[in-house]
Design a protein around this motif. Structure first.
Motif, mmCIF file in Angstrom:
data_model
loop_
_atom_site.group_PDB
_atom_site.id
_atom_site.type_symbol
_atom_site.label_atom_id
_atom_site.label_comp_id
_atom_site.label_asym_id
_atom_site.label_seq_id
_atom_site.Cartn_x
_atom_site.Cartn_y
_atom_site.Cartn_z
ATOM 1 N N UNK A 55 5.690 -20.757 -24.806
ATOM 2 C CA UNK A 55 5.449 -21.768 -23.777
ATOM 3 C C UNK A 55 4.332 -21.328 -22.838
ATOM 4 N N UNK A 56 4.359 -20.046 -22.491
ATOM 5 C CA UNK A 56 3.313 -19.536 -21.613
ATOM 6 C C UNK A 56 1.954 -19.590 -22.286
ATOM 7 N N UNK A 57 1.918 -19.306 -23.596
ATOM 8 C CA UNK A 57 0.659 -19.366 -24.319
ATOM 9 C C UNK A 57 0.129 -20.792 -24.403
ATOM 10 N N UNK A 58 1.053 -21.765 -24.583
ATOM 11 C CA UNK A 58 0.621 -23.163 -24.601
ATOM 12 C C UNK A 58 0.021 -23.556 -23.249
ATOM 13 N N UNK A 59 0.691 -23.155 -22.181
ATOM 14 C CA UNK A 59 0.155 -23.434 -20.849
ATOM 15 C C UNK A 59 -1.167 -22.701 -20.623
ATOM 16 N N UNK A 60 -1.255 -21.497 -21.166
ATOM 17 C CA UNK A 60 -2.501 -20.749 -21.034
ATOM 18 C C UNK A 60 -3.644 -21.448 -21.760
ATOM 19 N N UNK A 61 -3.352 -21.951 -22.961
ATOM 20 C CA UNK A 61 -4.400 -22.664 -23.698
ATOM 21 C C UNK A 61 -4.839 -23.923 -22.947
ATOM 22 N N UNK B 266 0.243 -13.008 -17.248
ATOM 23 C CA UNK B 266 -0.074 -12.735 -18.648
ATOM 24 C C UNK B 266 -0.096 -11.237 -18.927
ATOM 25 N N UNK B 267 0.828 -10.512 -18.276
ATOM 26 C CA UNK B 267 0.887 -9.073 -18.485
ATOM 27 C C UNK B 267 1.363 -8.728 -19.892
ATOM 28 N N UNK B 268 2.086 -9.653 -20.537
ATOM 29 C CA UNK B 268 2.576 -9.371 -21.890
ATOM 30 C C UNK B 268 1.451 -9.393 -22.913
ATOM 31 N N UNK B 269 0.320 -9.961 -22.568
ATOM 32 C CA UNK B 269 -0.816 -9.984 -23.478
ATOM 33 C C UNK B 269 -1.590 -8.673 -23.356
ATOM 34 N N UNK B 270 -1.925 -8.097 -24.494
ATOM 35 C CA UNK B 270 -2.762 -6.909 -24.467
ATOM 36 C C UNK B 270 -4.177 -7.287 -24.042
ATOM 37 N N UNK B 271 -4.940 -6.290 -23.671
ATOM 38 C CA UNK B 271 -6.284 -6.561 -23.181
ATOM 39 C C UNK B 271 -7.173 -7.188 -24.253
ATOM 40 N N UNK B 272 -7.133 -6.742 -25.532
ATOM 41 C CA UNK B 272 -7.944 -7.438 -26.546
ATOM 42 C C UNK B 272 -7.514 -8.892 -26.752
ATOM 43 N N UNK B 273 -6.192 -9.166 -26.732
ATOM 44 C CA UNK B 273 -5.732 -10.548 -26.899
ATOM 45 C C UNK B 273 -6.170 -11.415 -25.720
ATOM 46 N N UNK B 274 -6.039 -10.894 -24.517
ATOM 47 C CA UNK B 274 -6.467 -11.674 -23.348
ATOM 48 C C UNK B 274 -7.967 -11.908 -23.377
ATOM 49 N N UNK B 275 -8.704 -10.919 -23.861
ATOM 50 C CA UNK B 275 -10.153 -11.075 -23.970
ATOM 51 C C UNK B 275 -10.508 -12.180 -24.951
#
Length: 492
Positions: free
Chosen positions: A302-308, A390-399
């Motif tokens: 859900x958080x990823x959908x909101x992030x997108x 979005x702390x659960x996302x690693x830095x490469x994924x967030x990038x």
């Protein structure tokens, strides 16, 4: 005679009542009789080590001249130093003493160690082995941030990098020096396991539910003997799982402590309890962790959908700002083209042309400034909220998911702004550099007053070949011509 034999003899003397202390360069053995002191001196002499003896009053003696009435004696042995940056220890007594200190030594050489012990942050090898270069270890969280203590002096270690093995299967308790290390490592790992540690009562507390309290073993109790090799490996595996990922250490520590609290009652001894239940508690904690991840995965989706959606909205807004800049630049260029045409074809006022161009340039500048300020604002908002949401996302994924699309949209805005500003500047320079000679000038100079007009030729030129009609007025001449008189006829 070997170094190992001398080390074993000194450890035996310490167990029989002598006192052995060891620094980086000197091994000091005190409370010795004259015979034992001479024996130690002879053993050191066969190895080529320097030896100095002292009596109880501090007077130095040669080993051969020691006399029993002046006992007890102290013998200092000068051991050879190891390579640079390496701590070389002769006795297991000295090894245990140095393990209890808070030192940041990475390479250790121990005379009675027969196998290598490779931890996350330190390496322990025999004297004759070459120095082992450690690969970069894991970034371990400080146990003091996970275990609460009820005393002013901290007992929980600041780091377990020296006590956590890289490969738990390499540990063997047949080596006395390895057993010394395992004893200290087990004690430090025990202190890193509970939720709370009460130094005064010597209890390890697990909040549960239900609440569990275990007795921490007193100094001198052999933890390795109670745990055994399987128990030590379970303890190593449990703490390795807890501290494997730094950002998840807190959650894993809570899960493991909760599973341990569910396994028994209060008042038991910690080594016996962990020997019996730690393996099962670790499996339960791993299962609970997987279930926790499964519950978090739906929230994460859900958080990823909101992030997108948020990233799409941001890029759309930046694209709208880019289109507004392009529209403003195009309008300003059209105005500039009109001003160039007006300057070349009409006698428009230069002040009016400059004013119109300044207004068009100001409109473009305001549009560019609003787009740039919006871009900086969005960048600051992403930086502030990334560690919170979005702390659960690693830095490469967030990038890949957020930063890269945002930078792509920002590049279009920056390029449009720069090129548009350059185009407006070039247009303004072109308008201002058009020479006035290219414009049409109307001669408005006044006519001199004393200058007569040129004579009209038609008014004074007699008509030629004109036909006089029968009627009284000529057809094509409104002014009648004067009659011509024949002078000869009048005379007659």
């Amino acid at each position: 005679m070997s170094v190992e034999s001398l080390a074993a003899r000194l450890d035996a003397l310490d167990a029989d009542g002598a006192f052995v202390s060891e620094s980086e360069a000197i091994v000091s053995i005190s409370n010795l009789s004259a015979a034992i002191a001479r024996e130690i001196g002879a053993l050191a002499l066969t190895l080529g080590w320097g030896t100095v003896a002292f009596d109880g009053a501090g007077n130095d003696w040669t080993v051969e001249d020691l006399d029993e009435p002046f006992a007890p004696f102290r013998v200092d042995l000068e051991k050879p130093l190891g390579p640079a940056g390496v701590l070389r220890l002769l006795t297991n007594v000295g090894f245990a003493s140095w393990l209890g200190r808070d030192v940041s030594i990475v390479h250790w050489q121990v005379a009675q160690l027969t196998t290598e012990i490779v931890a996350v942050g330190a390496c322990f090898t025999p004297w004759r082995n070459e120095i082992t270069e450690l690969s970069p270890g894991l970034a371990l969280r400080c146990p003091r941030t996970l275990v609460r203590e009820f005393a002013g002096q901290r007992a929980v270690p600041a780091s377990i990098a020296r006590w956590l093995l890289r490969d738990v299967d390499t540990l063997s308790l047949h080596d006395p020096a390895a057993r010394v290390w395992a004893e200290h490592a087990s004690r430090m790992l025990l202190l890193s396991l509970p939720d709370e540690f009460d130094v005064d009562r010597g209890s390890l507390r697990f909040r549960g539910p239900p609440r569990l309290e275990l007795s921490y073993p007193a100094m001198g109790e052999p933890i390795t003997t109670i745990l055994g090799l399987p128990g030590i490996k379970d303890l190593q595996a449990a703490l390795a799982w807890v501290f494997e990922i730094e950002r998840e250490s807190e959650m894993r520590h809570i899960l493991l402590a909760t599973e341990l609290a569910r396994c028994g009652g209060t008042g038991e001894e910690a080594p016996e309890f962990l020997r019996d239940y730690l393996g099962a508690a670790l499996e339960g904690a791993k299962t609970a962790y997987q279930l926790q991840l499964a519950g978090m995965s739906s929230d994460a989706l859900k958080t990823l959908v909101e992030l997108r959606k948020s990233v799409t909205d941001e890029t759309a807004k930046v694209s709208d700002a880019t289109r507004q800049i392009i529209t403003a630049v195009a309008s300003a260029l059209a105005v500039g083209a009109g001003l160039i045409a007006a300057r070349m074809t009409t006698n428009a006022s230069p002040l009016l042309i400059i004013l119109v161009m300044v207004m068009a340039g100001s409109y473009v500048a305001i549009t560019i400034l609003s787009g740039v300020m919006f871009t900086f604002l969005q960048r600051k908002v992403r930086k502030e909220w990334q560690p919170r949401l979005y702390r659960f996302l690693s830095q490469p994924d967030y990038e890949a998911l957020v930063a890269s699309p945002a930078r792509t949209a920002e590049k279009a805005l920056w390029y449009s702004s720069i090129l548009g500003a350059l185009a407006i500047i070039v247009m303004a320079i072109a308008i201002f550099l058009i020479p006035p000679a290219l414009s049409e000038h109307i001669d408005n100079s006044p006519i001199p007053k004393n200058v007569s007009a040129p004579p009209l030729v038609q008014a004074h030129t007699p008509p030629k070949n004109r036909t006089i009609p029968v009627s009284s007025a000529p057809a094509n001449d409104p002014v009648p011509a004067p009659p011509r008189v024949n002078s000869t006829h009048e005379h007659k």
